[in-house]
Design a protein around this motif. Structure first.
Motif, PDB file in Angstrom:
ATOM      1  N   GLU A 245       0.742  -1.129  -0.251  1.00  0.00           N
ATOM      2  CA  GLU A 245       0.201   0.170   0.098  1.00  0.00           C
ATOM      3  C   GLU A 245       1.431   1.060   0.020  1.00  0.00           C
ATOM      4  O   GLU A 245       2.305   1.426   0.998  1.00  0.00           O
ATOM      5  CB  GLU A 245      -0.940  -0.054   1.288  1.00  0.00           C
ATOM      6  N   VAL A 246       0.195   2.182  -1.165  1.00  0.00           N
ATOM      7  CA  VAL A 246       1.429   3.548  -0.779  1.00  0.00           C
ATOM      8  C   VAL A 246       1.026   5.211  -1.249  1.00  0.00           C
ATOM      9  O   VAL A 246      -0.669   4.344  -0.814  1.00  0.00           O
ATOM     10  CB  VAL A 246       2.002   3.093  -2.246  1.00  0.00           C
ATOM     11  N   TYR A 247       1.267   5.822   0.080  1.00  0.00           N
ATOM     12  CA  TYR A 247       0.400   7.259  -0.245  1.00  0.00           C
ATOM     13  C   TYR A 247       1.151   7.660  -0.847  1.00  0.00           C
ATOM     14  O   TYR A 247       3.019   7.958  -0.498  1.00  0.00           O
ATOM     15  CB  TYR A 247       0.415   7.182   1.084  1.00  0.00           C
ATOM     16  N   LEU A 248       1.274   8.550  -1.928  1.00  0.00           N
ATOM     17  CA  LEU A 248       1.641   9.555  -2.607  1.00  0.00           C
ATOM     18  C   LEU A 248       1.519  10.871  -2.648  1.00  0.00           C
ATOM     19  O   LEU A 248       0.011  11.131  -3.068  1.00  0.00           O
ATOM     20  CB  LEU A 248       1.466   9.419  -4.464  1.00  0.00           C
ATOM     21  N   ARG A 249       1.811  12.045  -2.369  1.00  0.00           N
ATOM     22  CA  ARG A 249       1.970  13.312  -2.548  1.00  0.00           C
ATOM     23  C   ARG A 249       2.382  14.093  -3.622  1.00  0.00           C
ATOM     24  O   ARG A 249       3.850  14.277  -3.135  1.00  0.00           O
ATOM     25  CB  ARG A 249       1.959  13.886  -0.685  1.00  0.00           C
ATOM     26  N   ALA A 250       1.440  14.449  -4.303  1.00  0.00           N
ATOM     27  CA  ALA A 250       1.991  14.718  -5.607  1.00  0.00           C
ATOM     28  C   ALA A 250       2.499  16.757  -5.084  1.00  0.00           C
ATOM     29  O   ALA A 250       1.675  17.402  -4.579  1.00  0.00           O
ATOM     30  CB  ALA A 250       1.318  14.947  -6.544  1.00  0.00           C
ATOM     31  N   PHE A 251       3.564  16.743  -6.272  1.00  0.00           N
ATOM     32  CA  PHE A 251       3.537  18.646  -5.786  1.00  0.00           C
ATOM     33  C   PHE A 251       3.394  18.780  -7.063  1.00  0.00           C
ATOM     34  O   PHE A 251       3.924  18.808  -7.809  1.00  0.00           O
ATOM     35  CB  PHE A 251       5.380  18.720  -5.990  1.00  0.00           C
ATOM     36  N   GLU A 252       3.211  20.283  -7.381  1.00  0.00           N
ATOM     37  CA  GLU A 252       2.940  21.173  -8.339  1.00  0.00           C
ATOM     38  C   GLU A 252       4.140  21.393  -8.943  1.00  0.00           C
ATOM     39  O   GLU A 252       3.473  20.909  -9.992  1.00  0.00           O
ATOM     40  CB  GLU A 252       1.936  22.388  -7.693  1.00  0.00           C
ATOM     41  N   GLU A 253       5.511  21.917  -8.843  1.00  0.00           N
ATOM     42  CA  GLU A 253       6.383  21.749  -9.587  1.00  0.00           C
ATOM     43  C   GLU A 253       7.173  20.547  -9.808  1.00  0.00           C
ATOM     44  O   GLU A 253       7.306  19.850  -8.554  1.00  0.00           O
ATOM     45  CB  GLU A 253       7.269  23.283  -8.890  1.00  0.00           C
ATOM     46  N   PRO A 254       8.341  20.538 -10.767  1.00  0.00           N
ATOM     47  CA  PRO A 254       8.292  19.155 -11.155  1.00  0.00           C
ATOM     48  C   PRO A 254       9.589  18.551 -10.465  1.00  0.00           C
ATOM     49  O   PRO A 254       9.980  20.306  -9.980  1.00  0.00           O
ATOM     50  CB  PRO A 254       9.139  18.999 -12.666  1.00  0.00           C
ATOM     51  N   LEU A 255      10.773  18.288  -9.707  1.00  0.00           N
ATOM     52  CA  LEU A 255      11.755  18.067  -9.142  1.00  0.00           C
ATOM     53  C   LEU A 255      12.868  17.266 -10.560  1.00  0.00           C
ATOM     54  O   LEU A 255      12.167  16.505 -11.271  1.00  0.00           O
ATOM     55  CB  LEU A 255      11.343  17.354  -8.242  1.00  0.00           C
ATOM     56  N   GLU A 256      14.055  18.126 -11.183  1.00  0.00           N
ATOM     57  CA  GLU A 256      14.583  17.231 -11.837  1.00  0.00           C
ATOM     58  C   GLU A 256      16.186  17.037 -11.267  1.00  0.00           C
ATOM     59  O   GLU A 256      16.713  17.707  -9.991  1.00  0.00           O
ATOM     60  CB  GLU A 256      14.711  18.050 -12.825  1.00  0.00           C
ATOM     61  N   ARG A 257      16.460  15.344 -11.466  1.00  0.00           N
ATOM     62  CA  ARG A 257      17.626  15.359 -11.067  1.00  0.00           C
ATOM     63  C   ARG A 257      18.770  15.584 -12.121  1.00  0.00           C
ATOM     64  O   ARG A 257      17.795  14.851 -13.306  1.00  0.00           O
ATOM     65  CB  ARG A 257      17.468  13.866 -11.170  1.00  0.00           C
ATOM     66  N   ALA A 258      19.707  15.417 -11.718  1.00  0.00           N
ATOM     67  CA  ALA A 258      21.361  16.426 -12.407  1.00  0.00           C
ATOM     68  C   ALA A 258      22.607  15.244 -12.100  1.00  0.00           C
ATOM     69  O   ALA A 258      22.134  15.502 -10.744  1.00  0.00           O
ATOM     70  CB  ALA A 258      21.031  17.442 -13.222  1.00  0.00           C
ATOM     71  N   HIS A 259      23.347  14.925 -12.726  1.00  0.00           N
ATOM     72  CA  HIS A 259      24.601  14.650 -12.148  1.00  0.00           C
ATOM     73  C   HIS A 259      25.368  15.656 -11.139  1.00  0.00           C
ATOM     74  O   HIS A 259      25.776  16.339 -11.613  1.00  0.00           O
ATOM     75  CB  HIS A 259      25.640  14.261 -12.911  1.00  0.00           C
ATOM     76  N   ASP A 260      25.779  15.111 -10.153  1.00  0.00           N
ATOM     77  CA  ASP A 260      26.203  16.131  -9.135  1.00  0.00           C
ATOM     78  C   ASP A 260      27.970  15.646  -9.593  1.00  0.00           C
ATOM     79  O   ASP A 260      28.157  14.073  -8.765  1.00  0.00           O
ATOM     80  CB  ASP A 260      26.134  15.880  -7.872  1.00  0.00           C
ATOM     81  N   GLU A 261      28.517  16.655  -9.266  1.00  0.00           N
ATOM     82  CA  GLU A 261      30.351  16.027  -9.115  1.00  0.00           C
ATOM     83  C   GLU A 261      30.344  16.396  -7.647  1.00  0.00           C
ATOM     84  O   GLU A 261      31.167  15.032  -7.746  1.00  0.00           O
ATOM     85  CB  GLU A 261      31.081  17.266 -10.036  1.00  0.00           C
ATOM     86  N   ALA A 262      30.274  16.454  -6.584  1.00  0.00           N
ATOM     87  CA  ALA A 262      30.862  16.411  -5.176  1.00  0.00           C
ATOM     88  C   ALA A 262      30.627  14.785  -4.813  1.00  0.00           C
ATOM     89  O   ALA A 262      31.440  14.262  -4.138  1.00  0.00           O
ATOM     90  CB  ALA A 262      30.146  16.952  -4.769  1.00  0.00           C
ATOM     91  N   THR A 263      29.038  13.755  -5.612  1.00  0.00           N
ATOM     92  CA  THR A 263      28.799  13.157  -4.658  1.00  0.00           C
ATOM     93  C   THR A 263      28.766  11.646  -5.945  1.00  0.00           C
ATOM     94  O   THR A 263      29.433  10.762  -5.661  1.00  0.00           O
ATOM     95  CB  THR A 263      27.324  12.753  -4.336  1.00  0.00           C
ATOM     96  N   ASP A 264      28.918  12.212  -7.265  1.00  0.00           N
ATOM     97  CA  ASP A 264      28.718  10.760  -8.530  1.00  0.00           C
ATOM     98  C   ASP A 264      27.251  10.874  -8.441  1.00  0.00           C
ATOM     99  O   ASP A 264      26.607   9.418  -8.602  1.00  0.00           O
ATOM    100  CB  ASP A 264      30.157  10.273  -8.195  1.00  0.00           C
TER     101      ASP A 264
END
Length: 139
Positions: free
Chosen positions: A115-134
Motif C-alpha cells: 500500500e502506498v500514499y503519494l503526495r504530488a507537488f505542483e512543480e517538477p523536480l529534476e535530477r542531474a549529475h552532481d560532481e561532488a557525490t557522483d
C-alpha cells in the motif's frame, strides 16, 4: 543547501499489484497521474528484494539480493524526473521473520502485498549529475 517551497497538488493511495515490481508500481502511479514530483510512504511485503548501498569512497552502488519473503516495515521516497523519465527514489526497511532488519536503497522487489500514499507537488523536480557525490541529485 538547495531547497524550495513545494505546493501539494493531489494525494493518492494505491494498492500495489501482487507479482509486480515495487518501485515500478510507484512509478506507474506517478506516470498515470502525471506526477513529476512528490513524496511517498509505503508498507507491505515482498517476495524478494535487490537493495543497494552507496559506497562513498568508491562512489558506486553495491547490490545485495535477498531471495526470500520480507516485510516492508517502512518505505519512503520521492518522485522526480531523471533524464526526462519518472523516477521513484525508494528507501526501505525490510524485516525477516526473526525481526532482523535490512535497509537501504530499494532498487527492485517483487510485491506480495503493498500500500502506498503519494503526495504530488505542483512543480517538477529534476535530477542531474552532481560532481561532488557522483550521484544524480535534485537541481
Amino acid at each position: 543547501m538547495n531547497y524550495r517551497e513545494v505546493e501539494s497538488s493531489a494525494e493518492y493511495v494505491a494498492r500495489l499489484e501482487t507479482g509486480a515490481d515495487w518501485r515500478e508500481e510507484i512509478e506507474s502511479l506517478a506516470r498515470a497521474e502525471d506526477v513529476e514530483a512528490g513524496w511517498f510512504t509505503a508498507m507491505g511485503a515482498v517476495q524478494d528484494a535487490d537493495v543497494w548501498f552507496y559506497d562513498q569512497k568508491e562512489t558506486e552502488y553495491q547490490s545485495v539480493t535477498f531471495d526470500e519473503p520480507l516485510e516492508v516495515a517502512a518505505c519512503v521516497g520521492n518522485v522526480s524526473l531523471l533524464e526526462g523519465e519518472t523516477f521513484a527514489h525508494t528507501h526501505a526497511v525490510l524485516s525477516r521473520p526473526s525481526g532482523q532488519a535490512l535497509a537501504g536503497h530499494l532498487d527492485s522487489a517483487t510485491v506480495w502485498a503493498g500500500e502506498v500514499y503519494l503526495r504530488a507537488f505542483e512543480e517538477p523536480l529534476e535530477r542531474a549529475h552532481d560532481e561532488a557525490t557522483d550521484l544524480d541529485l535534485w537541481l
